[in-house]
Design a protein around this motif. Structure first.
Motif, PDB file in Angstrom:
ATOM      1  N   UNK A  32       1.950   7.512  -0.813  1.00  0.00           N
ATOM      2  CA  UNK A  32       0.890   7.346  -1.831  1.00  0.00           C
ATOM      3  C   UNK A  32       1.578   6.333  -2.834  1.00  0.00           C
ATOM      4  N   UNK A  33       1.049   5.179  -3.274  1.00  0.00           N
ATOM      5  CA  UNK A  33       1.508   4.430  -4.171  1.00  0.00           C
ATOM      6  C   UNK A  33       0.359   3.963  -5.340  1.00  0.00           C
ATOM      7  N   UNK A  34       0.970   3.579  -6.496  1.00  0.00           N
ATOM      8  CA  UNK A  34       0.191   3.107  -7.482  1.00  0.00           C
ATOM      9  C   UNK A  34       0.809   2.154  -8.213  1.00  0.00           C
ATOM     10  N   UNK A  35       0.121   1.004  -8.067  1.00  0.00           N
ATOM     11  CA  UNK A  35       0.994  -0.251  -8.537  1.00  0.00           C
ATOM     12  C   UNK A  35       0.137  -0.744  -9.874  1.00  0.00           C
ATOM     13  N   UNK A  36       0.750  -0.870 -10.807  1.00  0.00           N
ATOM     14  CA  UNK A  36       0.304  -1.007 -12.315  1.00  0.00           C
ATOM     15  C   UNK A  36       0.211  -2.491 -12.484  1.00  0.00           C
ATOM     16  N   UNK A  37       0.463  -3.567 -11.597  1.00  0.00           N
ATOM     17  CA  UNK A  37       0.657  -4.883 -12.236  1.00  0.00           C
ATOM     18  C   UNK A  37      -0.653  -5.688 -12.079  1.00  0.00           C
ATOM     19  N   UNK A  38      -0.795  -6.552 -13.108  1.00  0.00           N
ATOM     20  CA  UNK A  38      -1.842  -7.405 -13.189  1.00  0.00           C
ATOM     21  C   UNK A  38      -1.604  -8.715 -13.275  1.00  0.00           C
ATOM     22  N   UNK A  39      -2.111  -9.461 -12.428  1.00  0.00           N
ATOM     23  CA  UNK A  39      -1.733 -10.828 -12.002  1.00  0.00           C
ATOM     24  C   UNK A  39      -2.974 -11.549 -11.695  1.00  0.00           C
ATOM     25  N   UNK A  40      -3.609 -12.379 -12.454  1.00  0.00           N
ATOM     26  CA  UNK A  40      -4.877 -12.967 -11.897  1.00  0.00           C
ATOM     27  C   UNK A  40      -5.803 -12.008 -11.116  1.00  0.00           C
ATOM     28  N   UNK A  41      -5.891 -12.189  -9.903  1.00  0.00           N
ATOM     29  CA  UNK A  41      -6.880 -11.629  -8.894  1.00  0.00           C
ATOM     30  C   UNK A  41      -6.118 -10.265  -8.738  1.00  0.00           C
ATOM     31  N   UNK A  42      -4.724 -10.028  -9.005  1.00  0.00           N
ATOM     32  CA  UNK A  42      -4.091  -8.913  -8.696  1.00  0.00           C
ATOM     33  C   UNK A  42      -4.349  -7.751  -9.689  1.00  0.00           C
ATOM     34  N   UNK A  43      -4.869  -6.750  -9.198  1.00  0.00           N
ATOM     35  CA  UNK A  43      -5.136  -5.599 -10.404  1.00  0.00           C
ATOM     36  C   UNK A  43      -4.649  -4.385 -10.198  1.00  0.00           C
ATOM     37  N   UNK A  44      -4.302  -3.413 -10.868  1.00  0.00           N
ATOM     38  CA  UNK A  44      -3.784  -2.353 -10.686  1.00  0.00           C
ATOM     39  C   UNK A  44      -4.525  -1.580  -9.560  1.00  0.00           C
ATOM     40  N   UNK A  45      -3.702  -1.054  -8.666  1.00  0.00           N
ATOM     41  CA  UNK A  45      -4.434  -0.310  -7.356  1.00  0.00           C
ATOM     42  C   UNK A  45      -3.602   1.062  -6.993  1.00  0.00           C
ATOM     43  N   UNK A  46      -4.317   1.753  -6.121  1.00  0.00           N
ATOM     44  CA  UNK A  46      -3.819   2.726  -5.521  1.00  0.00           C
ATOM     45  C   UNK A  46      -3.757   2.844  -4.133  1.00  0.00           C
ATOM     46  N   UNK A  47      -2.926   3.075  -3.511  1.00  0.00           N
ATOM     47  CA  UNK A  47      -2.801   3.223  -1.752  1.00  0.00           C
ATOM     48  C   UNK A  47      -2.295   4.372  -1.410  1.00  0.00           C
ATOM     49  N   UNK A  48      -2.873   4.896  -0.440  1.00  0.00           N
ATOM     50  CA  UNK A  48      -2.221   6.057   0.238  1.00  0.00           C
ATOM     51  C   UNK A  48      -2.324   5.520   1.743  1.00  0.00           C
ATOM     52  N   UNK A  49      -1.511   6.087   2.580  1.00  0.00           N
ATOM     53  CA  UNK A  49      -1.456   5.526   4.086  1.00  0.00           C
ATOM     54  C   UNK A  49      -0.688   6.600   5.031  1.00  0.00           C
ATOM     55  N   UNK A  50      -0.534   6.008   6.077  1.00  0.00           N
ATOM     56  CA  UNK A  50       0.069   6.908   7.219  1.00  0.00           C
ATOM     57  C   UNK A  50       0.954   5.911   7.907  1.00  0.00           C
ATOM     58  N   UNK A  51       2.275   6.154   8.396  1.00  0.00           N
ATOM     59  CA  UNK A  51       2.650   5.504   9.360  1.00  0.00           C
ATOM     60  C   UNK A  51       3.519   6.359  10.338  1.00  0.00           C
ATOM     61  N   UNK A  52       3.397   6.085  11.716  1.00  0.00           N
ATOM     62  CA  UNK A  52       4.120   7.097  12.677  1.00  0.00           C
ATOM     63  C   UNK A  52       4.439   6.295  13.723  1.00  0.00           C
ATOM     64  N   UNK A  53       5.478   6.732  14.453  1.00  0.00           N
ATOM     65  CA  UNK A  53       5.986   6.160  15.641  1.00  0.00           C
ATOM     66  C   UNK A  53       6.522   7.300  16.696  1.00  0.00           C
ATOM     67  N   UNK A  54       6.286   7.303  17.979  1.00  0.00           N
ATOM     68  CA  UNK A  54       6.638   8.222  19.027  1.00  0.00           C
ATOM     69  C   UNK A  54       7.678   7.419  19.784  1.00  0.00           C
ATOM     70  N   UNK A  55       8.820   8.310  19.898  1.00  0.00           N
ATOM     71  CA  UNK A  55      10.053   7.878  20.472  1.00  0.00           C
ATOM     72  C   UNK A  55       9.449   7.579  22.097  1.00  0.00           C
ATOM     73  N   UNK A  56      10.018   6.288  22.681  1.00  0.00           N
ATOM     74  CA  UNK A  56       9.637   5.573  23.862  1.00  0.00           C
ATOM     75  C   UNK A  56       8.404   4.767  23.782  1.00  0.00           C
ATOM     76  N   UNK A  57       7.420   5.064  22.866  1.00  0.00           N
ATOM     77  CA  UNK A  57       6.473   4.232  22.728  1.00  0.00           C
ATOM     78  C   UNK A  57       6.621   3.312  21.593  1.00  0.00           C
TER      79      UNK A  57
END
Length: 711
Positions: free
Chosen positions: A685-710
């Motif tokens: 989970x990540x919360x970025x507070x940067x503001x730069x024109x069309x970039x506004x503060x945003x929260x992101x949650x996610x998942x990444x996974x890897x299976x060995x061999x695949x």
């Protein structure tokens, strides 16, 4: 080996010699047999071995409780704790096995398979065909190790198939009617599935997917596809789709050759609201024409100012400017020459694009010559640059520098280094702007130049004391520099020395400016003290350098906040403290030379721990020293913590905060990770507070996974 087993091995070798000779026309290697007991039926041509039987032929090894070999059929029948090891490290296990054709083909019952990377499979029955195909029925495959306490428990993941074929020649494992399970629970079914075996380094196929949910993209899914073109090149296509921003596709192409390498990457998307196309393109070409000559190009362009940041596409080293470069360079012994061309894309909203220069060409030459008959070493440096703009100053510069240096090591241990330098610069300038000049007025000259002589004497007296467990160093340093005042007329624009920082790295430099356009003129004395303690076993060390500069008079070439505008400069220091491999502290400061020792610049980096468990803190306080624009003072802190909680579970937390008057949090990040021999999953989970024109503060949650061999 017991003497009885040795005798049986000799007898078996004699018995199978005739069969081996008969097969010599097929170039089949002979069979070496060892066992506890051995019987031979001469009429039937059958050799039967029992008790710790071992057969070796052509890189294959067969172990079993009982083995019989028929010379007539060239067939080996094995039963009881059967295992067949291939030359590539693959091992087949079975309760019963029949092998023929030089143990290349056969039938297996109650089979299991252990591959070279410790991945494993099992099946009710199987066949061995053509010496490189293993076909299993009602089989299961996994890269996970079985539970030591309960081997019957289902692994973290496994793939089941009604028919599984391992083709060693194609280096592929194919499943028919496959079911993927996690923790013994079926997740999905597919009639066909394949993946490379562990011997494959590169194979086309899908890479691990990822999923995030954030304020800007909404639900976002990404599924990369890796494609092998040939032995020298490959590419990756990464389509993604988000519920708020729609479709986006990125691609990478890589090719390596004996003379160099090339990499291209790019992306494109269409904005849902405006219908505008956004994207980027990047290329990195690096080639060698010979051992001494290299050439290439590094190109980076974006459709607009915020696209790279908005789509989290890496942009190094600066987030405010995209730099494209074409180059050629040659190195021969002590000679170096380079030819470069630069183009910049501005990403800042408060800078007009027309004022951003294109540099083409810029040439450098450097040579260091052997010591002469009268001692000392000569060096020659030359630079030619051409900068032009669509709106602003155009500059052409030619600079040459000849220098001579001579070290002297006194019997007392003192080290003297004498240096003499003569530099000549010529400029041809059009439309000089006030922001690039050293003063607010210009005499209107288009062609100008300067000649700058300088001499310097550097004195150092390293004092070393050997103690029982360490060595102590104390080294006073004094450097006297004599050079004329000035050297920075208003007709010479400041193109390459706009940003300047006085610190311990340039305390003892002849010219503290980073480029050619500004010169650090006037007589001065630089002095400092270096002290260090080194452990005898190289287990740790501590170093301290502190120093200051004294000028004959104040110099308005430097801005008031630079630390060099007064006769006495600010104090600069660096402390490095590393008592062991698990502790590292680097502290760099610049203190005002007033009685309060006001902190003008402070950078602190601390790291405690190992690669798997660590805590690090970075702190920076920077005064405004930019020549071009007022960016104000900056103060920020960043901390990160990683902990390996168990053998498989780890966590990571990061935080960045602006400590200014109007500051606050800039970034919060937290992740939980599980990694074992067969599976890797990250929840973040990540919360970025940067503001730069069309970039506004945003929260992101996610998942990444890897299976060995695949992967």
């Amino acid at each position: 080996m017991k003497s009885g087993r040795l005798s049986y091995a000799i007898i078996a070798g004699l018995l199978v010699f005739s069969a081996a000779a008969a097969r010599a026309q097929n170039n089949d290697p002979p069979v070496l047999v060892t066992a506890d007991t051995l019987k031979y039926d001469q009429s039937l041509g059958i050799v039967t071995a029992e008790g710790q039987v071992e057969l070796v032929q052509g890189g294959r090894t067969l172990l079993a409780d009982s083995v019989s070999y028929s010379e007539k059929d060239d067939k080996v029948t094995a039963s009881g704790n059967v295992s067949l090891m291939e030359a590539n490290g693959t091992v087949l296990f079975a309760d019963y096995m029949e092998l023929f054709a030089g143990m290349r083909n056969g039938f297996i019952r109650d089979a299991a398979m252990l591959l070279s990377d410790n991945s494993r499979g099992a099946a009710v029955s199987g066949e061995r065909r053509d010496g490189n195909r293993t076909i299993l029925r009602k089989a299961v495959y996994t890269t996970c190790s079985l539970c030591e306490q309960d081997p019957s428990r289902a692994p973290l993941w496994q793939l089941k198939g009604q028919r599984v074929e391992h083709n060693e020649a194609a280096q592929e494992i194919v499943y028919r009617d496959a079911v993927f399970e996690m923790f013994g629970i079926p997740i999905f079914y597919t009639p066909y599935f394949s993946h490379p075996d562990p011997t494959v380094n590169r194979r086309s196929g899908f890479l691990p997917p990822s999923y995030t949910n954030g304020d800007f993209f909404g639900h976002l899914a990404r599924l990369p596809y890796y494609y092998v073109i040939d032995d020298q090149s490959d590419m990756t296509l990464t389509p993604q789709y988000s519920s708020k921003q729609g479709a986006h596709i990125a691609g990478e192409y890589r090719r390596r050759m004996t003379t160099g390498e090339m990499e291209f990457d790019g992306s494109i998307t269409e904005e849902d609201e405006t219908g505008d196309l956004r994207g980027h393109f990047r290329s990195n070409l690096n080639f060698r024409a010979s051992d001494d000559v290299a050439w290439g190009a590094n190109i980076l362009r974006s459709s607009d100012d915020t696209y790279l940041s908005r789509y989290s596409i890496q942009n190094q080293p600066s987030s405010n400017t995209l730099t494209s470069r074409v180059y050629a360079e040659a190195i021969n012994n002590r000679h170096f020459a380079s030819l470069n061309a630069f183009s910049f894309q501005n990403l800042r909203s408060n800078v007009r694009n027309g004022t951003v220069p294109t540099v083409a060409p810029i040439m450098d030459y450097s040579a260091v010559f052997e010591p002469g008959d009268y001692g000392g070493r000569w060096a020659l440096d030359a630079n030619m640059a051409s900068l032009f703009r669509t709106d602003g100053t155009d500059t052409r510069r030619l600079s040459t520098t000849a220098s001579w240096s001579q070290p002297y090591f006194a019997p007392s241990g003192e080290v003297f280094t004498a240096t003499a330098m003569l530099r000549a610069d010529g400029y041809w300038v059009n439309d000089i702007s006030e922001s690039l000049a050293s003063a607010t007025t210009s005499d209107g000259a288009d062609v100008t130049g300067r000649v700058i002589p300088a001499i310097a004497l550097d004195w150092r007296y390293p004092l070393v004391r050997d103690m029982r467990f360490m060595r102590q160093l104390v080294e006073p340093i004094v450097m006297a520099v004599v050079t004329p005042y000035g050297g920075n007329p208003s007709t010479i624009p400041n193109e390459d020395s706009l940003s300047f920082e006085f610190d311990e790295t340039n305390l003892f430099s002849l010219n503290r400016f980073p480029g050619y356009d500004r010169w650090d003129g006037g007589p001065k004395v630089n002095y400092g003290l270096r002290s260090a303690i080194y452990a005898n076993n190289n287990s740790g060390y501590t170093e301290l350098l502190v120093g200051q500069s004294l000028r004959a008079k104040s110099d308005d070439t430097f801005t008031p906040g630079s630390g060099l505008s007064e006769r006495l400069s600010d104090y600069v220091a660096r402390l490095t403290f590393s008592p062991g491999r698990y502790i590292s502290i680097v502290d760099r400061v610049r203190l005002a030379q007033n009685s309060d020792l006001t902190v003008q610049r402070h950078e602190l980096t601390t790291t405690l721990g190992t690669n798997t468990n660590y805590f690090s803190v970075s702190y920076a306080k920077l005064a405004d020293t930019d020549f071009l624009q007022d960016i104000g003072d900056r103060e920020a802190v960043s901390a990160s913590l990683r902990a390996q909680m168990t053998k498989y579970w780890s966590t990571e937390v990061r935080h960045t905060r602006d400590l200014g008057d109007d500051g606050g949090a800039l970034l919060n990040f937290a992740a939980l990770r599980y990694t074992d021999e067969c599976f890797d999953i990250v929840l973040f989970a990540q919360r970025n507070f940067t503001t730069n024109r069309d970039i506004q503060p945003a929260t992101t949650v996610g998942i990444r996974f890897r299976i060995a061999t695949f992967n």
